[in-house]
Design an enzyme around this catalytic site. Structure first.
Site, PDB file in Angstrom:
ATOM      1  N   GLU A  41      18.258 -33.282  68.439  1.00  0.00           N
ATOM      2  CA  GLU A  41      18.213 -33.841  67.093  1.00  0.00           C
ATOM      3  C   GLU A  41      18.680 -35.288  67.158  1.00  0.00           C
ATOM      4  O   GLU A  41      19.137 -35.760  68.214  1.00  0.00           O
ATOM      5  CB  GLU A  41      19.047 -33.008  66.118  1.00  0.00           C
TER       6      GLU A  41
ATOM      7  N   HIS B 209      25.281 -31.847  60.512  1.00  0.00           N
ATOM      8  CA  HIS B 209      25.948 -31.916  61.808  1.00  0.00           C
ATOM      9  C   HIS B 209      26.688 -33.237  61.906  1.00  0.00           C
ATOM     10  O   HIS B 209      26.124 -34.295  61.615  1.00  0.00           O
ATOM     11  CB  HIS B 209      24.926 -31.865  62.948  1.00  0.00           C
TER      12      HIS B 209
END
Lengths: 383, 295, 383, 295
Positions: B214, B252
């Site tokens: 990511e 996150h």
């Protein structure tokens, strides 16, 4: 959580650091009074969580207290990058000889705090990093030992050839590191760290971000949060324990897991739509979180469809279904809802939704395509 | 084969009596994981009820649990305020493999916990990770056992549910896994993509690897370089967050693009430069793996 | 530097520790006033740097404020092991269920702080160590990590089987360690650490010694020094940077280096004399130190002879000679002086002394024998 | 031969421009020590005047000094407030042997400095020690060069001037030394009696060892046990502080008898139990050595 400059400076002063003085005012007369105490020659600075205050006209020099009042009046009326200025910091001007940069953040690769210094201060450090990386000196700090005197000294000699100035800078570098660790920061920065014509080294701007995960044990710092600095949606998301980022599209997204949420946004875009938000309802979700998520999404007038993408693992699909049903009962969505549910307790969830006349698909691609279609986006199947 | 752990791994659960800990302990045991002890300070001497009438002894300290049961791995489910301390306790008690599921652990706590784990020679997976599952062998963490199946694919990911999404397609398409590892979404994780790649490289059963990254940081780029330089088996990649605006944290703690670094474009380029096929949608991953394996 | 109980408790409270309350009084009415505030049932404790206060009658229970005043009057008139009691600490009595011991000191072998705990508290811990060593649990603490939560918890479970009490004890153990390190202590002790019938764990006695080498950077703690707790000679020695210990013999010793000073005392005894003191003038001695040393030694009425034993290395013999000559000029020694000088600039020193009609020998044995003879001790040559 | 250092050792002096540092640097250089650099923060680029027209370059940091001169040892003369930091700087710059002469260093500072030295594999001698002299080869510290002479005796001591006293007699009696080491009088010293004994045991030129201890701690007892178990050459001992009253600190932070441990009687017994002859007076040491060597 970002702190305002004046709050960051309070933390630095508590660490014993030499910091340019200053007082906060929230109206022009207050700014004038502070300027008078400092003898008139002051700088008036907007206190907002935004870079580029200077370019936006949020930082102004005054030669007299009256002028400071005028500047404060102008700045307190401004919006900088969408944020209303509610406070100004009034500080005496300094006779600047040199400007340096000192910052601390946690480095992923080294798994420890890294101190960065550059003799090229007072400018955007990311620009220096991009255009002249060798002007930035980095030092990983072993968390078992903290910053050692020779390390601070070595960094300081990168900023000042003069031993007296370097000694002062070394002290400030150590204090910055200690303030960083001692306050649970994720970033702490002095830009610029100046030396004056009189040979004093001090911080005249300060920027600190606190690790949100530290706030539970630092009530004093948690209390520094400026309600004006976050939108109603952000505040609501934070209170509900949701990760939420407002975007400009029309497909409202409600997903479990940050990675899946990002992938969902990407897929919306892939199929020609525009996501209205990033929203992660997190792991051990309960129905209340789902309700809060729907309240936040539906409050966004740009949203034309709401997309649920849930892959139940630790999240139970029935919890999510329960939250959806509660929300539907309580409020008028006003926009269509498309749902993808798979994983833990998927069958139960599907039954619950069916009882309420709602359906859920199992494929992520299917649900995203449908959402984009309902949002009126150009549905282009790129396959 | 599997990586890091297998069916002989003797596992303790720290925080076994908590809400998440007890639920997932039963899930792990139902999957076949050898959970030999639980640790909850102040609840030593009790017994935890596993599935099917099984029972797991609970200890006050990891040291006691290790001494009594010979455990060599731990899964940490304790709340964020105590998670780094729990990892340090496990490392200090010479537990070789420590999975930390807990989300929201202060990053500075983790600088110390990772340092101690290095000092003690323990491997930490996470924090803020779904753990590792070796299909048909063992499950340490929260990855649902029913979405995996044994087979030749190794999977590494920073995120939880996106992992499930990918594994789900692989399993549906008959592409089983040697191990699925979620390394965690936090800025400081104990086990990197590269660590996992090296482990898969050493595992003769793993014939292809899926790497799900990511935005944020440079871990994917470094892993891609490692693949280019060292790995002979095919790798398929995916990057989440292509549409994320720079400077914004996407859930996150790791998922934030700062300046010019850590963008999806940059990571995709690094993947492609090193011969890694990049899926544009999660659903494409499985097809790319099948093609790479000549199926 | 030893702290008084009430000072140690202040440091512990600052670390957040649960400590039995208390206030200091320096006269009986003051003690009465404090006792009234606590409701009459109090313990009155002498604040002196001495163990065995209880046995000496320096710790007394009172049921009423009037009784507390009487006890304070009695205690404030006492001397405990030669130390006059100038202050009492008045604290409410506690309903004690258990008494434990917790202490921290630096361990030479492990080269780090060691925490010691024992469920056998409230008694002399050295006696426990001698008679029942397995009742003491020790934990070396890695200074790079400090005390980790599981370590404090493990120690606490040695003190309490009950989890609630153990949790409180673990917190106090961590706080004690942090107070130890944070204040530059060489020893920090809670004896006893009690649990009450109501299930509270707290410190009711406290003992802290600060590393003298830390005082230069801890002015607040240095300011806690109680002038009444040291003799005039000790205070003067400290001010002059001399290591000095008063003993009961008649041979005043002035030596450079602690090892040589101890060996000199041993040799005095060997030849049948009794050393009047340990005195190390230290390394880079200057004449002023020598003068101060002579002032301290001659102030001791028991001294019958003064013995100099100098082996010049970093210490220059001429500096010592200069000091001796200055002192001789300034004051009347009243007792004979015997001098041994050898090493750096020995010849120069010898000339200086000769010019003033004084002589110095080169052998340590010779000078000690001569000193013992002059002190009137039985000079027994054991060879 | 010698132990730890020899005539090839390349030495830096930390605090070379200070009062003690400059004096003893000239003494060391006059003795033949290879002082290759000095370090004083803020005085880098200057030059220090050694004896006989020699000059030593001064650097701002130990790292610079090591990089420029290849130094592998350091002697620290900086004030107590900065001494532990100076040791850490040297260890962090991979200086293998570090002598700290400074007296009065906070003990807790030294817990960290010793830990770093262990992490980096550096040996620290001291603090609060006179250093090491290898007669005819090199001198790191403050032991006066003219009281030693080359020969077969190794000497280890906790104290400075008492060492001089003993060496003085040895030299006068024709008993030269391989090395004289002052390990320091502080509670936490980097090099123990046993470390030195092991080094002397490995040195074929050392035929006898003199060990000068004092009250406090158990270092002498452990060293005695080591001698009994491992050392074949004769050892002569001396203990200072037989007449010191218990519980009182005698100058050296180390010299305090607590409870029943660390008394002169206890140490003497440990010596005698392990075949170490104990001198009652410093002057006897030399005679015992001569007897042990059959001279």
């Amino acid at each position: 959580m970002n702190l305002h400059e004046y709050q960051a400076k309070e933390l630095f002063r508590a660490a014993g650091m030499a910091v340019n003085p200053g007082e906060v005012a929230d109206d022009p007369p207050g700014a004038r009074a502070v300027a008078e105490r400092y003898g008139g020659r002051v700088v008036v600075k907007a206190q907002v969580h935004s870079g580029g205050r200077g370019k936006a006209g949020g930082v102004r020099l005054a030669s007299t207290a009256a002028e400071a009042e005028q500047h404060a009046a102008a700045i307190l009326g401004m919006e900088i990058r969408g944020l209303a200025v509610e406070r100004v910091l009034v500080s005496p001007t300094e006779d600047i000889a040199t400007e340096a940069y000192v910052g601390v953040l946690v480095d992923r690769e080294a798994q420890c705090p890294v101190i960065m210094v550059s003799a090229e201060g007072g400018v955007d450090i990311e620009e220096v990093a991009a255009t002249n990386p060798e002007a930035i000196h980095k030092l990983p700090v072993d968390p078992r030992y903290g910053i050692m005197p020779h390390q601070a000294w070595t960094l300081a000699t990168r900023l000042h050839g003069d031993a007296g100035l370097a000694r002062q800078a070394a002290r400030i570098i150590s204090q910055l590191y200690d303030a960083f660790v001692g306050n649970g920061a994720s970033m702490a920065e002095i830009n610029p760290l100046i030396s004056t014509a009189a040979g004093e080294v001090k911080a005249i701007d300060a920027k600190v971000s606190i690790d949100d995960n530290e706030l539970f044990r630092r009530p004093a710092i948690a209390g520094m949060r400026d309600p004006a600095s976050e939108s109603a949606a952000d505040a609501k998301a934070r209170a509900a324990g949701l990760s939420f980022v407002k975007l400009e599209g029309s497909v409202g997204c409600c997903v479990n897991g940050a990675g899946l949420a990002m992938a969902t946004m990407d897929l919306v875009k892939y199929y020609g739509g525009e996501p209205a938000n990033f929203l992660d309802i997190g792991g051990s979700s309960n129905p209340d979180k789902v309700v809060a998520a729907l309240e936040i999404i539906t409050a966004d007038r740009g949203v034309k469809v709401i997309l649920f993408n849930i892959f139940g693992g630790i999240t139970r699909c029935d919890d999510v279904a329960r939250g959806i049903l509660e929300a539907v009962e309580r409020m008028d969505m006003g926009v269509p809802l498309v749902i993808r549910l798979t994983g833990t307790n998927e069958e139960l969830a599907r039954e619950m939704l069916a009882d309420a006349g709602m359906a859920a698909v199992t494929s992520m691609d299917d649900v995203v395509r449908e959402a984009v279609r309902l949002a009126g986006g150009d549905h282009v199947d790129l396959r | 084969m599997s990586i890091f752990v297998d069916e002989t791994t003797r596992v303790i659960v720290q925080g076994i009596t908590g809400r998440d800990g007890s639920f997932h302990t039963r899930q792990m045991m139902a999957y076949g994981t050898q959970v030999v002890a639980g640790v909850t300070p102040g609840k030593g001497g009790r017994s935890f009820d596993g599935p099917d009438g099984t029972a797991v002894p609970v200890f006050d300290t990891v040291a006691d649990a290790v001494a009594e049961t010979g455990a060599n791995a731990s899964v940490v489910y304790v709340p964020p305020a105590f998670a780094a301390g729990a990892i340090m306790e496990a490392a200090d008690s010479e537990v070789a493999f420590i999975v930390c599921v807990t989300e929201g652990v202060p990053v500075l706590d983790m600088t110390r916990a990772h340092a101690l784990a290095r000092d003690r020679g323990s491997r930490v997976l996470g924090p803020n990770c779904p753990g590792i599952i070796c299909p048909g062998r063992t499950n340490l963490g929260i990855i649902p056992g029913r979405i995996v199946t044994p087979g030749p694919v190794g999977l590494i990911s920073r995120s939880g549910t996106l992992t499930y999404e990918a594994v789900h397609h692989l399993t549906r398409d008959g592409l089983g896994q040697t191990a699925c590892v979620g390394i965690g979404g936090d800025p400081l994780v104990g086990t990197s993509f590269t660590d996992c790649l090296a482990a898969f490289a050493a595992d003769s059963d793993t014939e292809a690897v899926v790497m799900i990254g990511e935005i944020g940081g440079t871990a994917e780029q470094e892993a891609a370089d490692w693949v280019g330089a060292n790995l002979d088996i095919p790798v398929v990649g995916f990057i989440a967050g292509r549409t994320a605006p720079p400077g914004t944290r996407m859930g996150h703690a790791g998922a934030i693009i700062s300046g010019s670094s850590g963008t999806a474009a940059e990571k995709t380029r690094a993947f492609e430069d090193n011969g890694i096929k990049v899926a544009k949608r999660p659903v494409e991953i499985s097809a790319l793996v099948a093609a790479a394996l000549g199926r």
